[in-house]
Design an enzyme around this catalytic site. Structure first.
Site, PDB file in Angstrom:
ATOM      1  N   HIS A 174       9.927  29.862  13.540  1.00  0.00           N
ATOM      2  CA  HIS A 174       8.654  30.560  13.746  1.00  0.00           C
ATOM      3  C   HIS A 174       7.624  30.128  12.720  1.00  0.00           C
ATOM      4  O   HIS A 174       7.962  29.746  11.590  1.00  0.00           O
ATOM      5  CB  HIS A 174       8.837  32.082  13.736  1.00  0.00           C
ATOM      6  CG  HIS A 174       9.490  32.620  12.495  1.00  0.00           C
ATOM      7  ND1 HIS A 174      10.842  32.509  12.274  1.00  0.00           N
ATOM      8  CD2 HIS A 174       8.979  33.256  11.408  1.00  0.00           C
ATOM      9  CE1 HIS A 174      11.134  33.074  11.105  1.00  0.00           C
ATOM     10  NE2 HIS A 174      10.026  33.522  10.549  1.00  0.00           N
TER      11      HIS A 174
ATOM     12  N   HIS B 130      12.111  39.638  12.534  1.00  0.00           N
ATOM     13  CA  HIS B 130      10.784  40.181  12.251  1.00  0.00           C
ATOM     14  C   HIS B 130      10.257  40.885  13.493  1.00  0.00           C
ATOM     15  O   HIS B 130      10.447  40.399  14.604  1.00  0.00           O
ATOM     16  CB  HIS B 130       9.762  39.069  11.973  1.00  0.00           C
ATOM     17  CG  HIS B 130       9.988  38.266  10.744  1.00  0.00           C
ATOM     18  ND1 HIS B 130      10.214  38.802   9.512  1.00  0.00           N
ATOM     19  CD2 HIS B 130       9.969  36.929  10.563  1.00  0.00           C
ATOM     20  CE1 HIS B 130      10.344  37.827   8.630  1.00  0.00           C
ATOM     21  NE2 HIS B 130      10.202  36.673   9.241  1.00  0.00           N
TER      22      HIS B 130
ATOM     23  N   GLU C  24       9.919  28.352   9.451  1.00  0.00           N
ATOM     24  CA  GLU C  24      11.229  28.740   8.926  1.00  0.00           C
ATOM     25  C   GLU C  24      12.052  29.451   9.997  1.00  0.00           C
ATOM     26  O   GLU C  24      11.543  29.800  11.062  1.00  0.00           O
ATOM     27  CB  GLU C  24      11.044  29.693   7.729  1.00  0.00           C
ATOM     28  CG  GLU C  24      10.314  30.991   8.129  1.00  0.00           C
ATOM     29  CD  GLU C  24      10.085  31.964   6.982  1.00  0.00           C
ATOM     30  OE1 GLU C  24       9.977  31.537   5.825  1.00  0.00           O
ATOM     31  OE2 GLU C  24      10.015  33.179   7.282  1.00  0.00           O
TER      32      GLU C  24
ATOM     33  N   HIS D  70      15.760  32.268   9.978  1.00  0.00           N
ATOM     34  CA  HIS D  70      16.694  33.027   9.155  1.00  0.00           C
ATOM     35  C   HIS D  70      17.452  34.003  10.036  1.00  0.00           C
ATOM     36  O   HIS D  70      17.055  34.251  11.187  1.00  0.00           O
ATOM     37  CB  HIS D  70      15.952  33.761   8.024  1.00  0.00           C
ATOM     38  CG  HIS D  70      14.588  34.255   8.410  1.00  0.00           C
ATOM     39  ND1 HIS D  70      14.414  35.239   9.346  1.00  0.00           N
ATOM     40  CD2 HIS D  70      13.342  33.874   8.033  1.00  0.00           C
ATOM     41  CE1 HIS D  70      13.114  35.455   9.503  1.00  0.00           C
ATOM     42  NE2 HIS D  70      12.420  34.634   8.723  1.00  0.00           N
TER      43      HIS D  70
ATOM     44  N   CYS E 294       4.184  43.112   9.389  1.00  0.00           N
ATOM     45  CA  CYS E 294       5.497  42.503   9.626  1.00  0.00           C
ATOM     46  C   CYS E 294       6.580  43.434   9.094  1.00  0.00           C
ATOM     47  O   CYS E 294       6.622  43.741   7.907  1.00  0.00           O
ATOM     48  CB  CYS E 294       5.586  41.137   8.951  1.00  0.00           C
ATOM     49  SG  CYS E 294       7.193  40.350   9.154  1.00  0.00           S
TER      50      CYS E 294
HETATM   51 MN    MN Z   1      10.188  34.550   8.626  1.00  0.00          MN
END
Ligand code: MN
Length: 147
Positions: A101, A67, A61, A63, A115
């Site tokens: 990632h 992270h 994914e 976004h 995370c």
């Molecule tokens: Mn992610």
């Protein structure tokens, strides 16, 4: 709210539910999630612990939110951008905005990582056919990614 959430062993914490995702054939495989800290108005961040069983993987994914990841159990590999990295205990991984990632537990041990993520975050985007084709054309990425 308790000042201390005790570790009860095996990367489990007192009162923290373990959310399991084990669906075969879905875009993630053999991964569990625990939300360790949920930021309030004064801390707009959440700390989660993810654990991927051997052979499992997180969703491929990207976004807008970022992270910050720290490996605390086992080792494995991850894709960040156009590169596959070998990752092991205490490595820190930065996933920038709008960057593809995926994490995979590629050894016989589970891969566990903390995370850090924004509380307010956009919904992850999964690759469409055109993006899959682009990723598959990259050296090593093609064989690494799991859809
Ligand atoms: Mn992610």
């Amino acid at each position: 709210m308790n000042a201390i959430i005790r570790h009860v062993g095996g990367h489990r914490w007192n009162g923290v539910p373990v959310l399991n995702y084990k669906e075969e054939g879905s875009h993630f495989k053999a991964i569990s999630r625990q939300v360790l800290f949920k930021g309030g108005p004064k801390l707009g961040a959440e700390l989660r612990y993810f654990e991927i069983e051997p052979g499992g993987h997180s969703t491929l994914e990207r976004h807008d939110h970022i992270h910050s990841v720290m490996i605390i159990r086992g080792c494995g590999h991850c894709l960040v951008g156009d590169t596959i990295y070998e990752i092991t205990g205490n490595d820190l991984i930065h996933v920038p905005s709008m960057t593809w990632h995926q994490f995979r537990a590629t050894t016989d041990d589970p891969l566990g990582f903390l995370c850090l993520v924004n509380v307010d975050r956009d919904r992850p985007e999964r690759p469409d056919e055109a993006n899959v084709a682009k990723l598959k054309a990259l050296p090593k990425v093609g064989e690494f990614i799991r859809l």
